[in-house]
Design a protein around this motif. Sequence first.
Motif, PDB file in Angstrom:
ATOM      1  N   LEU A 117       0.796  -1.226   0.000  1.00 58.23           N
ATOM      2  CA  LEU A 117       0.000   0.000   0.000  1.00 58.23           C
ATOM      3  C   LEU A 117       0.827   1.274   0.000  1.00 58.23           C
ATOM      4  N   GLY A 118       2.154   1.151  -0.081  1.00 57.38           N
ATOM      5  CA  GLY A 118       2.989   2.348  -0.143  1.00 57.38           C
ATOM      6  C   GLY A 118       3.153   3.017   1.205  1.00 57.38           C
ATOM      7  N   GLU A 119       3.551   4.264   1.171  1.00 52.74           N
ATOM      8  CA  GLU A 119       3.983   4.972   2.374  1.00 52.74           C
ATOM      9  C   GLU A 119       2.856   5.337   3.326  1.00 52.74           C
ATOM     10  N   ASP A 120       1.615   5.337   2.872  1.00 52.89           N
ATOM     11  CA  ASP A 120       0.531   5.817   3.731  1.00 52.89           C
ATOM     12  C   ASP A 120       0.121   4.836   4.821  1.00 52.89           C
ATOM     13  N   TYR A 121       0.573   3.582   4.748  1.00 50.66           N
ATOM     14  CA  TYR A 121       0.130   2.577   5.707  1.00 50.66           C
ATOM     15  C   TYR A 121       1.336   1.801   6.227  1.00 50.66           C
ATOM     16  N   ARG A 122       1.376   1.640   7.527  1.00 49.01           N
ATOM     17  CA  ARG A 122       2.422   0.841   8.153  1.00 49.01           C
ATOM     18  C   ARG A 122       1.913  -0.590   8.295  1.00 49.01           C
ATOM     19  N   VAL A 123       2.668  -1.524   7.710  1.00 52.30           N
ATOM     20  CA  VAL A 123       2.240  -2.917   7.603  1.00 52.30           C
ATOM     21  C   VAL A 123       3.355  -3.822   8.100  1.00 52.30           C
ATOM     22  N   ALA A 124       3.004  -4.833   8.877  1.00 52.98           N
ATOM     23  CA  ALA A 124       3.963  -5.859   9.297  1.00 52.98           C
ATOM     24  C   ALA A 124       3.431  -7.220   8.877  1.00 52.98           C
ATOM     25  N   VAL A 125       4.242  -7.985   8.183  1.00 49.27           N
ATOM     26  CA  VAL A 125       3.853  -9.303   7.681  1.00 49.27           C
ATOM     27  C   VAL A 125       4.837 -10.330   8.216  1.00 49.27           C
ATOM     28  N   PHE A 126       4.328 -11.298   8.962  1.00 51.48           N
ATOM     29  CA  PHE A 126       5.203 -12.333   9.509  1.00 51.48           C
ATOM     30  C   PHE A 126       4.763 -13.711   9.047  1.00 51.48           C
ATOM     31  N   ASP A 127       5.613 -14.347   8.249  1.00 53.94           N
ATOM     32  CA  ASP A 127       5.486 -15.750   7.873  1.00 53.94           C
ATOM     33  C   ASP A 127       4.248 -16.041   7.045  1.00 53.94           C
ATOM     34  N   MET A 128       3.895 -15.124   6.170  1.00 56.00           N
ATOM     35  CA  MET A 128       2.819 -15.348   5.208  1.00 56.00           C
ATOM     36  C   MET A 128       3.312 -16.338   4.151  1.00 56.00           C
ATOM     37  N   PRO A 129       2.604 -17.453   3.924  1.00 55.66           N
ATOM     38  CA  PRO A 129       3.100 -18.424   2.939  1.00 55.66           C
ATOM     39  C   PRO A 129       2.855 -17.972   1.504  1.00 55.66           C
ATOM     40  N   GLN A 130       3.699 -18.447   0.616  1.00 51.64           N
ATOM     41  CA  GLN A 130       3.529 -18.324  -0.832  1.00 51.64           C
ATOM     42  C   GLN A 130       3.402 -16.877  -1.307  1.00 51.64           C
ATOM     43  N   THR A 131       4.088 -15.979  -0.629  1.00 49.31           N
ATOM     44  CA  THR A 131       4.200 -14.607  -1.104  1.00 49.31           C
ATOM     45  C   THR A 131       5.677 -14.320  -1.344  1.00 49.31           C
ATOM     46  N   ARG A 132       5.984 -13.073  -1.711  1.00 45.34           N
ATOM     47  CA  ARG A 132       7.373 -12.674  -1.931  1.00 45.34           C
ATOM     48  C   ARG A 132       7.618 -11.330  -1.264  1.00 45.34           C
ATOM     49  N   LEU A 133       8.871 -11.066  -0.942  1.00 51.61           N
ATOM     50  CA  LEU A 133       9.228  -9.770  -0.379  1.00 51.61           C
ATOM     51  C   LEU A 133       8.908  -8.683  -1.392  1.00 51.61           C
ATOM     52  N   CYS A 134       8.329  -7.597  -0.906  1.00 50.77           N
ATOM     53  CA  CYS A 134       7.808  -6.563  -1.795  1.00 50.77           C
ATOM     54  C   CYS A 134       8.257  -5.189  -1.302  1.00 50.77           C
ATOM     55  N   GLU A 135       8.930  -4.432  -2.158  1.00 54.99           N
ATOM     56  CA  GLU A 135       9.450  -3.123  -1.786  1.00 54.99           C
ATOM     57  C   GLU A 135       8.334  -2.103  -1.542  1.00 54.99           C
ATOM     58  N   GLU A 136       7.137  -2.364  -2.065  1.00 53.72           N
ATOM     59  CA  GLU A 136       6.040  -1.401  -1.923  1.00 53.72           C
ATOM     60  C   GLU A 136       5.320  -1.539  -0.585  1.00 53.72           C
ATOM     61  N   VAL A 137       5.785  -2.450   0.271  1.00 51.11           N
ATOM     62  CA  VAL A 137       5.190  -2.599   1.598  1.00 51.11           C
ATOM     63  C   VAL A 137       5.965  -1.727   2.570  1.00 51.11           C
ATOM     64  N   ASN A 138       5.274  -0.853   3.256  1.00 49.92           N
ATOM     65  CA  ASN A 138       5.893   0.073   4.196  1.00 49.92           C
ATOM     66  C   ASN A 138       5.918  -0.563   5.580  1.00 49.92           C
ATOM     67  N   GLY A 139       6.896  -1.419   5.780  1.00 46.70           N
ATOM     68  CA  GLY A 139       7.021  -2.094   7.056  1.00 46.70           C
ATOM     69  C   GLY A 139       7.755  -3.409   6.903  1.00 46.70           C
ATOM     70  N   PRO A 140       8.007  -4.100   8.011  1.00 51.47           N
ATOM     71  CA  PRO A 140       8.808  -5.328   7.987  1.00 51.47           C
ATOM     72  C   PRO A 140       8.058  -6.501   7.385  1.00 51.47           C
ATOM     73  N   GLN A 141       8.783  -7.337   6.672  1.00 53.68           N
ATOM     74  CA  GLN A 141       8.254  -8.586   6.136  1.00 53.68           C
ATOM     75  C   GLN A 141       9.244  -9.700   6.474  1.00 53.68           C
TER      76      GLN A 141
END
Length: 574
Positions: A117-141
Motif C-alpha cells: 500500500l505504499g507509504e501511507d500505511y504501516r504494515v507488518a507481515v510475519f510468515d505469510m506463505p507463498q508470497t514474496r518480499l515486496c518493496e512497496e510494503v511500508n514495514g517489515p516482512q
Amino acid sequence: MPLVKLQVASPVLTFTFREMNKPVIVIGLDAAQPSVLEKWMSQGHLQTMRRLRDQGTYGRLKNFEAFSAETPWTTFLTGCSPHTTGYWSPLGFREGSYECYTKAAYDYSEYPPFYALGEDYRVAVFDMPQTRLCEEVNGPQVLAWGAHSPQVASGSLPASLFQELVDKHGEHPGLHKDYAVCVDLKGTLRLRKLLETGISRRATICQDLLERESWDLFLTVFGEAHALGHNFWQLSQPEHPLYEHFSSRVSGDPMLEGFQAIDRAIGKILAKAPKDAHVVIFSAHGMGPNTMDAPSTTFLPEFLYRLSFPGKFALANGTELGTPPEPIITKMKWNYWERHLWGTKYDPNPIKRFLRRETPTKLFKLIEPWLDSSQEPDLISPFRLAKETDVVPFQPAAWYAPVWHKMKAFALPSFSEGYIRINLQGREPQGLVPESEYDAFCDELIQKLYALKDARKGVPMVKEIIRTRKSPTERNCKLSDADLVLVWQDEYATDVVESPDVGRIGPVPHYRAGSHRPEGFIIAAGPDIASGVDFGGGHALDLPPTILELMGAPIPEYFEGKPLPLLAKELVNG
C-alpha cells in the motif's frame, strides 16, 4: 491510514492530518476446516476463537473447488482468481518439451500483494506463505520462518530482521520438516513437539513485533494448522479409514491439542494488540480426509499408462476384478512412502522385482542404477528424479515423464486435483492426438474416467471433470497446463481403485492423512463490528477487500471480490 487535507480559515495555510482508522490484526489458520473448528468451539475447546466469534461476526467462505491446494493463498494475496493471475500450481510444464519444473510462488509482478500500500500505511507481515518480499510494503516482512510449504526462500525486509528474530526467539523446528507418512505412527507423533514449539515461538515473535509499533495492518498465518490437518486427521476424525486402527494407540487427540495450542497462542498475540484493533481470524481453504494424494499422484498416471499401453502395467498392480481387494496397508516395510511405491514397480525380470521390493534402502540406492538400466524408455525412479530435476520425488506422476511422448494423455504432477495433458500434435514435440480428434478423444477419456471406482466402497472416483480449453488451439498463457482437471470424490479416502478398462490399481499406502477442501471461514471482532452475528457466507476473494475496508485503505478496481458485511452499520442497513 490515508492522508486527508483539512482547509482552515487562512487562505494561505493548508494542514494535512492523518485520518485515524483503527489498526487491523489478521491471523490466518492455514487449511483449517470450518466444520471441525465449529464443533470444537461449541464444545468449549477453542475458547479464544469462540469468544471472538460471540463478540463479533462469523461466516463460512467458499473457494475454488479445482486447484484447492495450489491457488488459495495466491487468490487471497492478489484478490484475483487463477483465471486472472494465470497461477495454477507451484509446478509448471514446459511446452515444447515433456518436462515439469518447480516454479514456486507467483511472482506478483502484475498483481501485487494486497498489503503493498505504499507509504501511507504501516504494515507488518510475519510468515505469510507463498508470497514474496515486496518493496512497496511500508514495514517489515519476514517470510519462510515456519510456514507450511512457503514456496520461497527464508528472508526478510529489512534483511537483518530474520536473523534477529531467530537469534532472539529461535527458529521454527518444523520448517520444511512438518510432514510424515500417516501409516508411520512413530514418525507422525514426532511432529507433536515440533509443531507445539513452532506455535509457541510464533506467538512470542508476533508479540514482539506488535510491541514495536502500532501497525495499520499486522498479518501472520499459523502454518502449523496446515500440518496438523495433513498429519493427524487419521488420529482425530472417525471418518478416516485408518482411524480405527491408529486412534486407540495414541493418548488424546493430537490434532485437537494442536489447535488448542494455536487458540491459546492467538490469545497471547491479541493481548499485545491495541485495544481498539479490529481482529480477523480466517482460513482461505479447509481440510478433510485425504481423497486426493493417491488418486492424483498414483492412480491417475497409472490409469493413463495402462490405457496407452494395453496389457501392460507399471505400478501397484492389484488383484483381479471381482475378487476382494487386499487389506488396507497400515505399516510400510520402508520408512518413506515413495520407496514403498517404487517397490511395486513391475519388471519382467523376477530377480529385479524381488530386489526392488526387498532390498534395504541404503543398499538399494547403490544397485538401483543397475536395476533400472534398460535402454527402452521407462519410468524414472524417485532417486534419479531427485538428482536430475527440481521436481519433488514423492510425485509418482513425474516418474512417468520418460514415456509421456508415447502416451496420448498423461498426468501432470499435482498436490490436489488430477491434471491431464493431452499429447497434442502441433503442440507437443511428438504429439499423437490430431487437433481434429482432440474433442472426441477428450470425450472418450472422460467417459472412461467416470467409470473409475473405489474398489472397497464402489464409490465413483470422479466428481467432476473440467475442460480448460474451448479448442485445442487455444494458447492463452494464463491457461492451466492441464487440458482436463479432475475433481475427485470427497466421500472416502481411497487406497485402491478399479476400472473396467485397466483393471485394479492398489492398494497403496495412504500418504498424508488430510487433504484440501474448498471451504474456509472468517471470524471478525472489534469496536465497529456487529456482535454475535453470522452473516451467512462469502468467497475467499472477499477477504482482501474486507481487510482493506477495515483499514480504510483503497480497494483496487481489479479485485474480484467485495467487502464482507462485517461492520455493524452494514449489517443494520442491509
